[in-house]
Scaffold this active site. Sequence first.
Site, PDB file in Angstrom:
ATOM      1  N   LYS A  61       0.831  -1.209   0.000  1.00 34.57           N
ATOM      2  CA  LYS A  61       0.000   0.000   0.000  1.00 34.57           C
ATOM      3  C   LYS A  61       0.866   1.260   0.000  1.00 34.57           C
ATOM      4  O   LYS A  61       0.609   2.196  -0.750  1.00 34.57           O
ATOM      5  CB  LYS A  61      -0.949  -0.028   1.217  1.00 34.57           C
ATOM      6  CG  LYS A  61      -1.970  -1.164   1.126  1.00 34.57           C
ATOM      7  CD  LYS A  61      -2.735  -1.385   2.419  1.00 34.57           C
ATOM      8  CE  LYS A  61      -3.562  -2.676   2.324  1.00 34.57           C
ATOM      9  NZ  LYS A  61      -4.323  -2.960   3.553  1.00 34.57           N
TER      10      LYS A  61
ATOM     11  N   GLN B  35      -3.992  -1.725   9.798  1.00 35.66           N
ATOM     12  CA  GLN B  35      -3.849  -3.011   9.112  1.00 35.66           C
ATOM     13  C   GLN B  35      -4.353  -4.150   9.996  1.00 35.66           C
ATOM     14  O   GLN B  35      -3.937  -4.286  11.149  1.00 35.66           O
ATOM     15  CB  GLN B  35      -2.373  -3.231   8.733  1.00 35.66           C
ATOM     16  CG  GLN B  35      -2.107  -4.529   7.989  1.00 35.66           C
ATOM     17  CD  GLN B  35      -2.766  -4.575   6.624  1.00 35.66           C
ATOM     18  OE1 GLN B  35      -2.697  -3.634   5.845  1.00 35.66           O
ATOM     19  NE2 GLN B  35      -3.454  -5.674   6.324  1.00 35.66           N
TER      20      GLN B  35
ATOM     21  N   ASP C  81     -10.879   2.577   4.804  1.00 39.40           N
ATOM     22  CA  ASP C  81     -11.218   1.152   4.673  1.00 39.40           C
ATOM     23  C   ASP C  81     -12.730   0.937   4.728  1.00 39.40           C
ATOM     24  O   ASP C  81     -13.219  -0.159   4.422  1.00 39.40           O
ATOM     25  CB  ASP C  81     -10.553   0.322   5.780  1.00 39.40           C
ATOM     26  CG  ASP C  81      -9.298  -0.405   5.305  1.00 39.40           C
ATOM     27  OD1 ASP C  81      -9.148  -0.590   4.075  1.00 39.40           O
ATOM     28  OD2 ASP C  81      -8.484  -0.801   6.157  1.00 39.40           O
TER      29      ASP C  81
HETATM   30  C1  BQF Z   1      -2.040 -10.498  -5.623  1.00 38.02           C
HETATM   31  C2  BQF Z   1      -5.697  -9.367   3.230  1.00 38.02           C
HETATM   32  C3  BQF Z   1      -6.468 -11.310   4.410  1.00 38.02           C
HETATM   33  C4  BQF Z   1      -6.379 -10.627   5.633  1.00 38.02           C
HETATM   34  C5  BQF Z   1      -5.958  -9.319   5.652  1.00 38.02           C
HETATM   35  C6  BQF Z   1      -1.978  -8.312  -4.421  1.00 38.02           C
HETATM   36  C7  BQF Z   1      -2.654  -8.140  -2.112  1.00 38.02           C
HETATM   37  C8  BQF Z   1      -2.833  -9.506  -2.081  1.00 38.02           C
HETATM   38  C9  BQF Z   1      -2.636 -10.264  -3.228  1.00 38.02           C
HETATM   39  C10 BQF Z   1      -2.904  -7.312  -0.912  1.00 38.02           C
HETATM   40  C11 BQF Z   1      -5.283  -8.652   2.019  1.00 38.02           C
HETATM   41  C12 BQF Z   1      -5.321  -9.322   0.688  1.00 38.02           C
HETATM   42  C13 BQF Z   1      -4.811  -7.336   2.129  1.00 38.02           C
HETATM   43  C14 BQF Z   1      -2.202  -9.677  -4.384  1.00 38.02           C
HETATM   44  C15 BQF Z   1      -4.315  -6.556   0.954  1.00 38.02           C
HETATM   45  C16 BQF Z   1      -5.151  -8.336  -0.448  1.00 38.02           C
HETATM   46  O1  BQF Z   1      -1.191 -10.155  -6.469  1.00 38.02           O
HETATM   47  O2  BQF Z   1      -2.796 -11.444  -5.806  1.00 38.02           O
HETATM   48  C17 BQF Z   1      -2.214  -7.541  -3.286  1.00 38.02           C
HETATM   49  O3  BQF Z   1      -2.040  -6.531  -0.575  1.00 38.02           O
HETATM   50  N1  BQF Z   1      -4.085  -7.402  -0.182  1.00 38.02           N
HETATM   51  C18 BQF Z   1      -4.794  -6.728   3.418  1.00 38.02           C
HETATM   52  O4  BQF Z   1      -4.394  -5.578   3.568  1.00 38.02           O
HETATM   53  O5  BQF Z   1      -5.200  -7.402   4.510  1.00 38.02           O
HETATM   54  C19 BQF Z   1      -5.619  -8.692   4.462  1.00 38.02           C
HETATM   55  C20 BQF Z   1      -6.122 -10.689   3.222  1.00 38.02           C
END
Ligand code: BQF
Length: 289
Positions: free
Chosen positions: A52, A96, A119
């Site tokens: 991010k 986060q 968010d």
């Molecule tokens: C990709 C998330 C579970 C719990 C908390 C790109 C992300 C993921 C995959 C990413 C996720 C999942 C995020 C890919 C943010 C998605 O190339 O497939 C980016 O950064 N995510 C999060 O902030 O918290 C989570 C999943």
Amino acid sequence: MELLDGKKTSQDIQSELKDLVSKRVAEGRKAPHLAAVLVGENGASLTYVNAKVKACERIGFTSTLVKLSESISEEKLLAEINNLNINNDVDGFIVQLPLPNHIDETKVTLAIDPEKDVDGFHPQNVGRMALGLPTFLPATPNGVIELLKRYDIKTEGKKCVVVGRSNIVGSPMSILMSRKGSPGNATVTLVHSRTKNMAEITKDADILIVALGVPEYITADMVKEGAVVIDVGIHRVEDASAKRGFRLKGDVNFKEVAPKCSFITPVPGGVGPMTIASLLMNTYQSVND
Ligand code: BQF
């Protein structure tokens, strides 16, 4: 079968935002400023938060990463959130997730100023979403909506089955797909871990959105020929031959399901990158001038 390329779509959105920001800045207006709070260093959380922050840098947003110890007290975390609430230079911020077990996620979410809640997790914003009022939409469901929009996938009158009922994905996803609008106007069924005969219901879906959190749960026999399948799952599975020692899998058994689909999102490179794009879109909207 056509892939819904979330990586490319996210890059498109980021380059559009980059243009908008450079125009703002050229007019002497401020760049959007996103702050992110990371508690502890859970491997995946650190990766997500870094992705991010990096995206902000690429498109000309200002970003601040507030890194806090795993053992921080809830009280101290709430004080950090208050600092961000009153910091006029910060337009929007996220905490986060997941948080360590000794911290109450609901309390933390309630402490965020709804006007900075990019968010979209604060109950005020969840309520506004449910009523169809303008608000920050949660990043993952809105990323799915944006992907459907940009691939011009028709949703009106379609049978949409959402698998999973989490506050962050399944529940808001079902609200957005059933609301008036485009994408939207779908006939939505929400199924979950207590649903009986789940396969019978998923097999009837024109659009199947899966956010259950079980690796490769959806198999070919659960999917209708020609369906649009959106895989929201992200799981790290050990793989000694991979660079980082793991690779990513979704909630859908891609290999066997993909040949039946009209459209399907891959993992990685599907919904994941779209969540980043929608967070950035929300942050752009969070600027007050
Ligand atoms: C990709 C998330 C579970 C719990 C908390 C790109 C992300 C993921 C995959 C990413 C996720 C999942 C995020 C890919 C943010 C998605 O190339 O497939 C980016 O950064 N995510 C999060 O902030 O918290 C989570 C999943």
